[in-house]
Design an enzyme around this catalytic site. Structure first.
Site, PDB file in Angstrom:
ATOM      1  N   ASP A  55     -27.592 -31.372  -0.557  1.00 15.31           N
ATOM      2  CA  ASP A  55     -27.510 -32.522  -1.465  1.00 15.31           C
ATOM      3  C   ASP A  55     -28.139 -33.770  -0.849  1.00 15.31           C
ATOM      4  O   ASP A  55     -27.516 -34.827  -0.766  1.00 15.31           O
ATOM      5  CB  ASP A  55     -26.050 -32.816  -1.830  1.00 15.31           C
ATOM      6  CG  ASP A  55     -25.276 -31.583  -2.249  1.00 15.31           C
ATOM      7  OD1 ASP A  55     -25.872 -30.715  -2.899  1.00 15.31           O
ATOM      8  OD2 ASP A  55     -24.085 -31.499  -1.927  1.00 15.31           O
ATOM      9  N   GLU A 226     -25.556 -30.237 -13.176  1.00 15.29           N
ATOM     10  CA  GLU A 226     -25.017 -31.142 -12.159  1.00 15.29           C
ATOM     11  C   GLU A 226     -26.161 -31.765 -11.369  1.00 15.29           C
ATOM     12  O   GLU A 226     -27.338 -31.501 -11.624  1.00 15.29           O
ATOM     13  CB  GLU A 226     -24.060 -30.404 -11.219  1.00 15.29           C
ATOM     14  CG  GLU A 226     -24.707 -29.297 -10.407  1.00 15.29           C
ATOM     15  CD  GLU A 226     -23.713 -28.524  -9.549  1.00 15.29           C
ATOM     16  OE1 GLU A 226     -22.496 -28.647  -9.770  1.00 15.29           O
ATOM     17  OE2 GLU A 226     -24.173 -27.779  -8.660  1.00 15.29           O
ATOM     18  N   HIS A 290     -30.484 -29.764  -6.358  1.00 17.15           N
ATOM     19  CA  HIS A 290     -29.910 -31.070  -5.992  1.00 17.15           C
ATOM     20  C   HIS A 290     -30.963 -31.941  -5.311  1.00 17.15           C
ATOM     21  O   HIS A 290     -30.850 -32.320  -4.146  1.00 17.15           O
ATOM     22  CB  HIS A 290     -28.691 -30.915  -5.094  1.00 17.15           C
ATOM     23  CG  HIS A 290     -27.768 -32.092  -5.241  1.00 17.15           C
ATOM     24  ND1 HIS A 290     -26.518 -31.996  -5.798  1.00 17.15           N
ATOM     25  CD2 HIS A 290     -27.933 -33.407  -4.925  1.00 17.15           C
ATOM     26  CE1 HIS A 290     -25.945 -33.183  -5.813  1.00 17.15           C
ATOM     27  NE2 HIS A 290     -26.793 -34.065  -5.285  1.00 17.15           N
ATOM     28  N   ARG A 320     -27.433 -24.108   3.457  1.00 23.55           N
ATOM     29  CA  ARG A 320     -28.493 -24.820   2.735  1.00 23.55           C
ATOM     30  C   ARG A 320     -29.146 -25.872   3.638  1.00 23.55           C
ATOM     31  O   ARG A 320     -28.449 -26.610   4.331  1.00 23.55           O
ATOM     32  CB  ARG A 320     -27.931 -25.473   1.473  1.00 23.55           C
ATOM     33  CG  ARG A 320     -27.406 -24.454   0.475  1.00 23.55           C
ATOM     34  CD  ARG A 320     -26.698 -25.114  -0.686  1.00 23.55           C
ATOM     35  NE  ARG A 320     -25.487 -25.820  -0.255  1.00 23.55           N
ATOM     36  CZ  ARG A 320     -24.702 -26.510  -1.081  1.00 23.55           C
ATOM     37  NH1 ARG A 320     -25.011 -26.603  -2.359  1.00 23.55           N
ATOM     38  NH2 ARG A 320     -23.626 -27.115  -0.619  1.00 23.55           N
TER      39      ARG A 320
END
Length: 354
Positions: A55, A226, A290, A320
């Site tokens: 993110d 999202e 993201h 990630r």
């Protein structure tokens, strides 16, 4: 030399002198083409490795890059580097430590924004350990340094009754005030919502839904919208978002285009029917999503910074890593992200990044 020949020679000299003066004047009147900034130092993805690398949010300010991402802890850490490539080895600096009120142990999806004359750092967390009501908080810098120090300014009142609201960021429009976009559950479905901001630290009303995961590619492993984040081009506002479950390699990016009118109205947005960025089995990149966007130091390029996995079996955890690559633009002005670049591939840094 005869008088006639002397006159011809004098006239020729005058003609050449006049031509030289004219050429000099024209050169002064027509500005030189601007020099194309050289690319910055090359790097390879991942730009930032695990564990604090999901993110990602990135800004360029005052000759430095500042990077912040999910830590899943009480600490919000930031990296600073004079080049994008240098973020790979830059030291992590703790800029704030959360307590039980803001959310002591679960910080994720930070978003760093410059508004007015301060930095604001929005983040998702549980206000109290184990409460389960994940919400969005905000920090305000005491000065103009992205590294802080920061002061906690509270929880944004995004959802009715203080409900679940995550992955927030600020979006701007021509002719409208700043708005805050985020992801929330209403009616058992995780969609995108937007709320007008009364200040950098609060909204003036609860959010309104502008997108639901109704397309098949938004529902793989779970129906999800999202991680909204805006990118701007040709006078237009585009809102990228992540779709499908992050537990799958099919996590990907879609885009909404603001068509004018009240941003709180779903009719003011159109959704592209196909994803704009997704897994590349050929390049070994899975679950890219993201994303945030940043301009190059010379303002000539736009870069996407995102997270992804290197295996189909990896999900939403600390595997990630952050990747970056330059984007292009479609004829209608919308972002063209291309294909996720294979890790280990040399990428020339942003133009002017020296």
């Amino acid at each position: 030399m005869s008088v006639r020949r002397g006159l011809r020679t004098a006239r020729r000299a005058l003609t050449l002198a006049a031509a030289a003066v004219l050429a000099s004047a024209l050169a002064a009147a027509v500005p030189a083409a601007p020099a194309v900034a050289a690319p910055g130092p090359s790097f390879t993805n991942p730009l930032v490795g695990a564990p604090n690398s999901a993110d990602p949010s990135i800004v360029y300010s005052g000759g430095n890059w500042y990077y912040v991402a999910t830590t899943w802890s009480s600490k919000i850490v930031m990296r600073r580097s004079s080049t994008m490539a240098g973020l790979k080895t830059a030291a992590e600096q703790t800029v704030f430590t959360l307590t039980a009120g803001p959310g002591c142990c679960t910080m994720w999806a930070p978003d760093l924004q410059w508004i007015g004359n301060r930095w604001y750092l929005y983040f998702s967390a549980e206000p109290s350990p184990g409460q389960g009501q994940r919400r969005t908080g905000v920090l305000e810098s005491n000065g103009t340094d992205p590294l802080g120090p920061y002061t906690y300014r509270g929880i944004l009142n995004l959802e009715p009754n203080g409900g679940w609201a995550i992955d927030g960021s600020v979006v701007r429009f021509n002719g409208y005030p700043d708005h805050f976009v985020y992801s929330a559950f209403r009616g058992g479905e995780q969609g995108l919502f937007i709320a007008p901001m009364s200040s950098p630290t609060q909204v003036s009303r609860n959010g309104a839904r502008i997108s639901s995961p109704g397309l098949s590619w938004e529902r793989q492993g779970g129906a999800v919208n999202e991680g909204p984040y805006a990118v701007y081009n040709a006078g237009k506002t585009f809102l990228t978002y992540s779709a499908s479950s992050c537990q799958t390699p099919d996590y990907k990016l879609g885009v909404l285009t603001w068509t004018g009118g009240d941003p709180m109205s779903a009719s003011s947005w159109t959704k592209k029917s196909t994803p704009i960025f997704q897994r590349s089995d050929a390049n070994g990149v899975y679950g890219p999503g993201h994303a945030s966007f940043v301009r190059s130091p010379d303002n000539a390029e736009t870069w996407v910074v995102y997270h992804a996995n290197s295996s189909t079996s990896q999900g939403c955890g600390t595997t990630r890593t952050t990747r970056a690559q330059k984007i292009a633009w479609n004829p209608d002005g919308s972002p063209d992200l291309g294909v996720p670049v294979r890790t280990g591939t040399s990428i020339a840094g942003p133009s002017g990044d020296s």
